[in-house]
Design an enzyme around this catalytic site. Structure first.
Site, PDB file in Angstrom:
ATOM      1  N   SER A   1      -8.061   1.273  11.407  1.00 47.77           N
ATOM      2  CA  SER A   1      -8.519  -0.109  11.538  1.00 47.77           C
ATOM      3  C   SER A   1      -7.533  -1.138  11.014  1.00 47.77           C
ATOM      4  O   SER A   1      -7.680  -2.334  11.292  1.00 47.77           O
ATOM      5  CB  SER A   1      -9.865  -0.291  10.816  1.00 47.77           C
ATOM      6  N   ARG A   2      -6.529  -0.723  10.240  1.00 47.28           N
ATOM      7  CA  ARG A   2      -5.582  -1.697   9.689  1.00 47.28           C
ATOM      8  C   ARG A   2      -4.263  -1.015   9.380  1.00 47.28           C
ATOM      9  O   ARG A   2      -4.125   0.197   9.521  1.00 47.28           O
ATOM     10  CB  ARG A   2      -6.151  -2.359   8.427  1.00 47.28           C
ATOM     11  N   GLY A   3      -3.275  -1.818   8.983  1.00 48.23           N
ATOM     12  CA  GLY A   3      -1.996  -1.279   8.547  1.00 48.23           C
ATOM     13  C   GLY A   3      -1.320  -0.415   9.588  1.00 48.23           C
ATOM     14  O   GLY A   3      -1.210  -0.783  10.771  1.00 48.23           O
TER      15      GLY A   3
ATOM     16  N   ASN B   1     -16.647   8.494   6.581  1.00 50.90           N
ATOM     17  CA  ASN B   1     -15.837   8.795   5.409  1.00 50.90           C
ATOM     18  C   ASN B   1     -15.371  10.246   5.508  1.00 50.90           C
ATOM     19  O   ASN B   1     -16.175  11.180   5.349  1.00 50.90           O
ATOM     20  CB  ASN B   1     -16.648   8.571   4.135  1.00 50.90           C
TER      21      ASN B   1
ATOM     22  N   TYR C   1       3.013   8.064  -8.176  1.00 48.92           N
ATOM     23  CA  TYR C   1       2.529   8.537  -6.876  1.00 48.92           C
ATOM     24  C   TYR C   1       1.630   9.759  -7.023  1.00 48.92           C
ATOM     25  O   TYR C   1       1.059  10.225  -6.064  1.00 48.92           O
ATOM     26  CB  TYR C   1       3.718   8.835  -5.964  1.00 48.92           C
TER      27      TYR C   1
ATOM     28  N   LYS D   1       0.414  15.018   0.200  1.00 46.77           N
ATOM     29  CA  LYS D   1       1.263  14.868   1.384  1.00 46.77           C
ATOM     30  C   LYS D   1       2.144  16.098   1.584  1.00 46.77           C
ATOM     31  O   LYS D   1       2.440  16.484   2.727  1.00 46.77           O
ATOM     32  CB  LYS D   1       2.116  13.607   1.265  1.00 46.77           C
TER      33      LYS D   1
ATOM     34  N   ILE E   1       6.569   1.368   3.312  1.00 46.13           N
ATOM     35  CA  ILE E   1       6.078   0.571   4.431  1.00 46.13           C
ATOM     36  C   ILE E   1       5.256  -0.592   3.878  1.00 46.13           C
ATOM     37  O   ILE E   1       4.395  -0.406   3.012  1.00 46.13           O
ATOM     38  CB  ILE E   1       5.206   1.413   5.381  1.00 46.13           C
TER      39      ILE E   1
ATOM     40  N   THR F   1       2.492  -2.626   3.618  1.00 43.75           N
ATOM     41  CA  THR F   1       1.073  -2.689   3.955  1.00 43.75           C
ATOM     42  C   THR F   1       0.310  -3.276   2.768  1.00 43.75           C
ATOM     43  O   THR F   1       0.857  -3.420   1.668  1.00 43.75           O
ATOM     44  CB  THR F   1       0.506  -1.290   4.266  1.00 43.75           C
TER      45      THR F   1
END
Length: 251
Positions: A17-19, A67, A153, A160, A189, A191
């Site tokens: 929905s974004r980014g 979710n 992180y 990841k 990135i 965002t």
């Protein structure tokens, strides 16, 4: 037998929905893939903005709130998809979650959420997608934190790394079924989420200085790589995670 026309293909984007997810959705429509399914978790306004943008450039959009931390909601997501489509051609896993803090300070629930959304949800979505894919393409969005130690992180980088291992394993297992799986690891990135990173402004200055391309990445930079990976011309790529970071990892 001729290939299915792109404008008949159906693509699901988790966290779309974004980014980065929104940029990928719009790029796919520009590429002629007109049937887009957007999964999101809570931001109804962002989902509407993305839907309106997709409609404005000629695409069709189904939004499904779910979710992905909860397997039952993934089941319900795919039930909704089956109500509208009898096939799925593309899955792009953009959904991600994590706390920006050192790994040694991560709480058990923060660890679990990172692994559940960033890694386990990808596996479960692929398992459900297999039932709808006669053949298809899967792309997961990873990050440089999968291979590099990045301050604050924490569990995100670990999840990841696990995600990329899942990409390799599934690519080997599903290639004979005509399902091609790859990933893209973005550098830094720009965002909304990265702005919550501790010491954001100082970090960004250092990143830009250390990036040969001389700038932060944009969501569209990742969308361009996804566009390549889902295309037939990338048909010989299986189980790879492509790095797109403006050269940051070279130094």
């Amino acid at each position: 037998m001729s290939e299915q026309p792109d404008n008949d293909k159906v693509a699901l984007l988790t966290g779309g929905s974004r980014g980065i997810g929104r940029a990928i959705a719009l790029r796919l429509v520009h590429d002629g893939i007109n049937n887009i399914i957007i999964n999101y978790v809570q931001d109804d306004d962002a989902a509407k903005v993305t839907t309106d943008k997709i409609h404005s450039i000629g695409g069709r959009c189904l939004t499904v709130r779910a979710n992905l931390a909860y397997p039952q909601e993934i089941v319900e997501l795919f039930s909704r998809i089956r109500e509208s489509y009898d096939c799925l051609d593309i899955l792009v896993h953009c959904a991600a979650f994590g706390a920006f803090k050192p790994l040694h300070k991560i709480k058990p629930n923060q660890w679990d959420m990172s692994m559940d959304i960033n890694t386990r949800a990808f596996l479960l979505c692929v398992q459900h997608s297999m039932e709808l894919m006669k053949k298809g393409v899967v792309v997961a969005v990873s990050s440089l934190g999968s291979k590099r130690a990045v301050p604050n992180y924490g569990a995100i980088g670990v999840s990841k790394a696990a995600l990329e291992a899942v990409i390799r394993q599934l690519a080997m297992e599903l290639a004979p079924r005509g399902i091609r799986i790859n990933g893209v690891a973005g550098g830094f990135i720009e965002t909304d989420s990265i702005k919550h990173f501790p010491g954001y402004e100082e970090l960004i200055a250092k990143v830009v200085e250390s990036t040969p391309a001389g700038r932060l990445g944009q969501p569209e930079d990742i969308a361009d790589v996804v566009s390549l990976l889902v295309a037939d011309r990338a048909g010989w790529m299986h189980g790879q995670t492509v790095i797109a970071d403006g050269g940051f990892s070279l130094l």
